[in-house]
Write an enzyme that holds these catalytic residues in place. Structure first.
Site, PDB file in Angstrom:
ATOM      1  N   HIS A 151       0.812  -1.221   0.000  1.00 13.41           N
ATOM      2  CA  HIS A 151       0.000   0.000   0.000  1.00 13.41           C
ATOM      3  C   HIS A 151       0.844   1.269   0.000  1.00 13.41           C
ATOM      4  O   HIS A 151       0.386   2.335  -0.440  1.00 13.41           O
ATOM      5  CB  HIS A 151      -0.933  -0.002   1.216  1.00 13.41           C
ATOM      6  CG  HIS A 151      -2.226   0.709   0.977  1.00 13.41           C
ATOM      7  ND1 HIS A 151      -2.301   1.977   0.425  1.00 13.41           N
ATOM      8  CD2 HIS A 151      -3.514   0.346   1.218  1.00 13.41           C
ATOM      9  CE1 HIS A 151      -3.565   2.356   0.340  1.00 13.41           C
ATOM     10  NE2 HIS A 151      -4.314   1.391   0.812  1.00 13.41           N
ATOM     11  N   ASP A 388      -9.003  -7.857 -17.731  1.00 13.12           N
ATOM     12  CA  ASP A 388      -9.364  -8.813 -18.788  1.00 13.12           C
ATOM     13  C   ASP A 388      -8.087  -9.299 -19.453  1.00 13.12           C
ATOM     14  O   ASP A 388      -7.415  -8.557 -20.162  1.00 13.12           O
ATOM     15  CB  ASP A 388     -10.282  -8.121 -19.799  1.00 13.12           C
ATOM     16  CG  ASP A 388     -10.655  -9.018 -20.968  1.00 13.12           C
ATOM     17  OD1 ASP A 388     -10.263 -10.205 -20.987  1.00 13.12           O
ATOM     18  OD2 ASP A 388     -11.335  -8.518 -21.893  1.00 13.12           O
TER      19      ASP A 388
END
Length: 441
Positions: A151, A388
């Site tokens: 993070h 994708d």
């Protein structure tokens, strides 16, 4: 579900996709004031895809390509000669683990929130790699992708942009607008004006933190379950209308504000809290639209601060949803351009004076229980679902198993109709009371 590890190796950026020579690997980028104040840990998400899907080699080549654009992920955390926290752009690489499961993937069983999810991505502790990927192939041809990212390097907005670009790289299409990396844009005013008490909000003196406070206690994970709750669009619409019902039409609260208010009330009721006890919610606020000039949506890094709406429990339960939503709305609204700029001024000037005075980021106090408070991680509006690889969108996306009671993850549903999924760690003995109120307006 027995996961067999087939291989584990380091994947480095490939520069064969461009026309220039590989860059120097001795450069480093200092962490920004927003990087330094955020959570210093890996976060993990899980994707699942139906067959047919690309082979691991195609996904690996796409990762090599996209890392040449997002070099920070292939670097390492370290310090420069001034002792500042930096990202070393050394092309050290990311870890890629290939694994397999003999049986079929049943999302309803094997991808439910449980410790079994931890076997579908590399460990969140101990590794120096800033990104880790695990590709787990099931006997039916299904693919599960476990992704972990540190993070300190990037927030959810930036990480989701990276994931979309990774998918494009796998499909061999253009990666779109390149990321904006310039962390030097966060400069203080001349003279700086610190207008808020940041060393009691974003930073805390660790000597003043009560080690016996429930927020710093560790609770066995087996006492906590992680619920997945689906909120249909009709319920969300009714919730939003109810939240504004006593305001005479002068204010219209957002769906997010109304839902968080509802969840806050449900958690207080489930916990059986009342009386004079004070509770707050930690809510992240994206600063990309707050600064002047505005920061590009393609900015890669952290640019988040937090609102802390708070109230006595008796007031929340007495006034119910309209009051609770207004408390949230008012706290979030205060994190405007002036607040973000004040933090930049503080972190670039005052914080340096106090850095030796035991100050620690308040975000670093995350433990296995936050009660009586809540912490909301909103992924609404992030394009996580657009990863994708060439086989279409995933059929499942969710955070990994994260049994911190009081922490809440809010995601758009994969149904795509505006409904919302919420992942809620909660004590087992509180589940029944929570569900009794969850769908009651």
């Amino acid at each position: 579900m027995e996961v067999m590890i087939e291989s584990s190796r380091i994947i480095k950026p490939s520069y064969e996709w461009g026309d220039c020579s590989p860059p120097l690997t001795t450069k480093c980028i200092p962490l920004s004031v927003f990087d330094n104040v955020t959570f210093s840990c890996h976060m993990a998400v899980i994707y699942a895809y139906h067959p047919p899907n690309p082979p691991n080699s195609a996904i690996r080549r796409g990762l090599e390509r996209v890392l040449s654009i997002y070099r920070e992920w292939a670097g390492r955390l370290g310090k420069n000669s001034k002792g500042e926290n930096v990202i070393l752009l050394n092309d050290g690489g990311v870890r890629l683990v290939e694994a397999s499961v003999e049986g079929r993937l049943d999302p309803a069983m094997q991808l439910k929130q449980s410790p079994a999810l931890l076997n579908l991505h590399p460990s969140l502790k101990g590794g120096e790699e800033l990104v880790q990927v695990q590709l787990t192939r099931f006997g039916c041809g299904s693919l599960v992708v476990g992704f972990t990212a540190h993070h300190l390097v990037a927030d959810g907005h930036a990480t989701s942009n990276f994931l979309v670009a990774w998918g494009k790289a796998c499909r061999g299409v253009g990666l779109g607008q390149p990321p904006m990396y310039d962390r030097s844009v966060f400069v203080p005013r001349d003279p700086p004006r610190v207008e808020y008490d940041h060393n009691r909000i974003e930073y805390l003196n660790k000597k003043l933190i009560n080690p016996y406070d429930p927020a710093n206690a560790n609770v066995p994970a087996e006492n906590i379950v992680v619920l997945k709750v689906h909120f249909p669009t009709k319920f969300l619409s009714d919730l939003k209308s109810l939240a504004s019902s006593l305001l005479g039409g002068n204010k219209k609260y957002s769906t997010f504000e109304s839902l968080v208010a509802h969840l806050w009330l449900c958690k207080m009721k489930a916990r059986g809290l009342g009386g004079e006890e004070t509770t707050h919610v930690r809510i992240s606020v994206n600063g990309r639209t707050k600064l002047n000039p505005l920061i590009s949506n393609n900015y890669f890094g952290n640019l988040v601060l937090w609102a802390f709406p708070k109230s006595k429990v008796k007031d929340l339960l007495g006034e119910q949803l309209p009051y609770t939503t207004e408390v949230i709305h008012d706290a979030v609204s205060k994190l405007n351009r002036d607040y973000f700029q004040s933090f930049i001024d503080y972190a670039n000037t005052k914080l340096k004076d106090y850095s030796s005075n035991n100050l620690v980021p308040s975000a670093g106090l995350l433990n296995s229980v936050i009660g009586p408070n809540l912490e909301v991680h909103s992924w609404l509006g992030f394009p996580f679902y657009s990863l994708d690889f060439g086989c279409g969108s995933p059929h499942t996306f969710m955070p990994s198993y994260f049994p911190t009671e009081g922490s809440i993850f809010v995601l758009p549903s994969l149904i795509g109709d505006g409904s919302i999924d919420v992942f809620i760690p909660i004590y087992k003995e509180h589940v029944e009371r929570f569900m009794q109120n969850c769908y009651v307006l």
